[in-house]
Design a protein around this motif. Structure first.
Motif, mmCIF file in Angstrom:
data_model
loop_
_atom_site.group_PDB
_atom_site.id
_atom_site.type_symbol
_atom_site.label_atom_id
_atom_site.label_comp_id
_atom_site.label_asym_id
_atom_site.label_seq_id
_atom_site.Cartn_x
_atom_site.Cartn_y
_atom_site.Cartn_z
ATOM 1 N N UNK A 25 0.821 -1.203 0.000
ATOM 2 C CA UNK A 25 0.000 0.000 0.000
ATOM 3 C C UNK A 25 0.857 1.255 0.000
ATOM 4 N N UNK A 26 2.102 1.145 0.455
ATOM 5 C CA UNK A 26 2.995 2.295 0.463
ATOM 6 C C UNK A 26 3.481 2.684 -0.920
ATOM 7 N N UNK A 27 3.284 1.811 -1.903
ATOM 8 C CA UNK A 27 3.705 2.083 -3.273
ATOM 9 C C UNK A 27 2.488 2.411 -4.127
ATOM 10 N N UNK A 28 2.547 3.518 -4.832
ATOM 11 C CA UNK A 28 1.441 3.875 -5.725
ATOM 12 C C UNK A 28 1.500 3.081 -7.024
ATOM 13 N N UNK A 29 2.696 2.623 -7.390
ATOM 14 C CA UNK A 29 2.890 1.758 -8.566
ATOM 15 C C UNK A 29 3.904 0.686 -8.177
ATOM 16 N N UNK A 30 3.906 -0.459 -8.868
ATOM 17 C CA UNK A 30 4.873 -1.497 -8.512
ATOM 18 C C UNK A 30 6.283 -1.227 -8.989
ATOM 19 N N UNK A 31 6.442 -0.416 -10.049
ATOM 20 C CA UNK A 31 7.782 -0.176 -10.566
ATOM 21 C C UNK A 31 7.819 1.023 -11.499
ATOM 22 N N UNK A 32 9.032 1.560 -11.712
ATOM 23 C CA UNK A 32 9.252 2.634 -12.684
ATOM 24 C C UNK A 32 10.403 2.213 -13.583
ATOM 25 N N UNK A 33 10.142 2.165 -14.881
ATOM 26 C CA UNK A 33 11.147 1.811 -15.871
ATOM 27 C C UNK A 33 11.508 3.084 -16.635
ATOM 28 N N UNK A 34 12.761 3.501 -16.507
ATOM 29 C CA UNK A 34 13.188 4.824 -16.954
ATOM 30 C C UNK A 34 14.038 4.715 -18.215
ATOM 31 N N UNK A 35 13.707 5.544 -19.219
ATOM 32 C CA UNK A 35 14.431 5.579 -20.485
ATOM 33 C C UNK A 35 14.755 7.032 -20.809
ATOM 34 N N UNK A 106 18.972 -8.859 -4.608
ATOM 35 C CA UNK A 106 18.487 -7.523 -4.892
ATOM 36 C C UNK A 106 17.187 -7.591 -5.697
ATOM 37 N N UNK A 107 16.086 -6.980 -5.199
ATOM 38 C CA UNK A 107 14.804 -7.083 -5.889
ATOM 39 C C UNK A 107 14.539 -5.944 -6.861
ATOM 40 N N UNK A 108 15.565 -5.180 -7.239
ATOM 41 C CA UNK A 108 15.353 -3.898 -7.895
ATOM 42 C C UNK A 108 14.684 -3.998 -9.263
ATOM 43 N N UNK A 109 14.838 -5.099 -10.008
ATOM 44 C CA UNK A 109 14.228 -5.171 -11.323
ATOM 45 C C UNK A 109 12.715 -5.053 -11.256
ATOM 46 N N UNK A 110 12.101 -5.661 -10.266
ATOM 47 C CA UNK A 110 10.651 -5.608 -10.181
ATOM 48 C C UNK A 110 10.171 -4.249 -9.711
ATOM 49 N N UNK A 111 10.966 -3.561 -8.916
ATOM 50 C CA UNK A 111 10.597 -2.213 -8.484
ATOM 51 C C UNK A 111 10.942 -1.180 -9.544
ATOM 52 N N UNK A 112 11.603 -1.624 -10.605
ATOM 53 C CA UNK A 112 11.967 -0.725 -11.687
ATOM 54 C C UNK A 112 13.455 -0.757 -11.956
ATOM 55 N N UNK A 113 13.832 -0.220 -13.081
ATOM 56 C CA UNK A 113 15.228 -0.158 -13.485
ATOM 57 C C UNK A 113 15.387 1.050 -14.396
#
Length: 362
Positions: A25-35, A106-113
């Motif tokens: 609930x603390x996350x408004x989205x599951x991940x951010x993928x930045x380009x 490290x779980x970072x891929x699912x939270x975004x990269x």
């Protein structure tokens, strides 16, 4: 860039999915993928030999760690502030995940990269030196997509990615290089802009093919008003021919996004009008807390060369927060923070057809 970076990926990338990130609930989205380019690069350029890197003082002087991180800023950049808005850690540099010594859990891929790379362009010919082109960023993302599917399964992976944000900030280097490299400027302006829009459309379609559904796309600012361009005349006036191309690109970008929405019904997007928002900074600087909008806080301006960025030997202003620009090309941390505030939850004067908060709620 040499494909030697891919050698590690097959053996290493799987380790980073060992723990599944829970969409709390603390996350408004599951991940951010930045380009994109240096406006949102959080350190990818630190991992290969390029002149377009910034991992030295005085950069990062206002970052929480007080050390240079590879961000083209005195502190945080827009990618950091957007992550804070949605309750996630900043999406880490993709190339850092190819380092075997990092924690395999490290779980970072699912939270975004983040695939963003300083000096990157939409077109391969307009990358400023050795960098990760937009085409290469999309290629790297396809590798990440495969790992997400392997970790979550096809159905859950699609759900995860459809709720995530795909943050796109690209185009400025293409325009800068058009006006500063003779062989590219031989092309008619309209033809050049059309090629940018068409290429970017194909790149966004590829991201859609691999799960992207919610896109945050930022238009180019008034590039003719960055210190690098202003210093080409004694009066420090904006270069209107450069600004004119920025406007043409942005109009084409908005039209292209509307076309994509018509062609691919399930996608949604938030376009941010960086051009007019930056003009507000320049026309009413005191309203935003700025005292200087023409001259960079740090760095010199001589020609289109990475040596003009802020370096250890450069002098820098004591009050970074009252400068719109940190170096001759990039906004200060203070400017990036204000931009993301408006991009995320601001009025629709600068966002179309939704701001980011509304996009998330769809």
């Amino acid at each position: 860039m040499a494909d030697y970076l891919n050698v590690f990926s097959a053996a290493v990338l799987g380790f980073f999915f060992f723990i599944v990130v829970t969409f709390s609930e603390g996350h408004k989205v599951p991940g951010i993928y930045v380009f994109g380019d240096s406006l949102v690069d959080v350190g990818n350029n630190n991992y290969f030999p390029t002149l377009a890197r910034i991992d030295y003082p005085h950069n990062g002087i206002d970052f929480p760690t007080k050390i240079p991180t590879g961000r083209f800023s005195n502190g945080k950049n827009a990618a950091d502030f957007l992550a804070e808005k949605v309750g996630l850690p900043t999406s880490p540099p993709y190339l850092s995940t190819l380092r075997p010594m990092l924690n395999k859990n490290n779980p970072s891929f699912l939270a975004g990269i983040s695939f963003a790379s300083g000096a990157a362009g939409i077109l391969d010919i307009t990358n400023l030196g050795l960098t990760i082109s937009m085409n290469k960023q999309v290629e790297y993302y396809r590798t990440v997509y495969g790992e997400v599917v392997q970790q979550l399964g096809a159905i859950e992976a699609q759900k995860h990615l459809s709720e995530s944000l795909f943050y796109i900030v690209i185009g400025s280097n293409d325009i800068i290089k058009y006006f500063n490299q003779f062989n590219i400027k031989l092309r008619p302006e309209e033809e050049f802009v059309d090629s940018l829009i068409l290429t970017l459309k194909q790149q966004l379609k590829q991201l859609h093919n691999y799960g992207g559904r919610k896109f945050v796309v930022v238009g180019t600012g008034p590039i003719g008003c960055i210190p690098f361009e202003r210093h080409k005349n004694k009066a420090l006036e904006c270069r209107q021919e450069v600004n004119s191309m920025s406007l043409k690109f942005n109009e084409g970008l908005k039209s292209m996004l509307q076309e994509l929405k018509s062609e691919l019904k399930e996608i949604n997007y938030s376009y941010f009008d960086s051009y007019n928002f930056f003009l507000n900074f320049m026309q009413k600087p005191a309203s935003y807390g700025f005292a200087e909008v023409k001259v960079a806080c740090c760095g010199v301006v001589l020609d289109l060369d990475p040596k003009n960025l802020c370096r250890l030997t450069s002098s820098y202003c004591s009050n970074r927060s009252d400068h719109l620009f940190w170096d001759p090309y990039h906004p200060s941390e203070a400017a990036s923070s204000i931009i993301v505030d408006h991009m995320f939850g601001g009025p629709l004067q600068y966002s179309f057809p939704f701001n980011v908060e509304q996009l998330i709620a769809l």
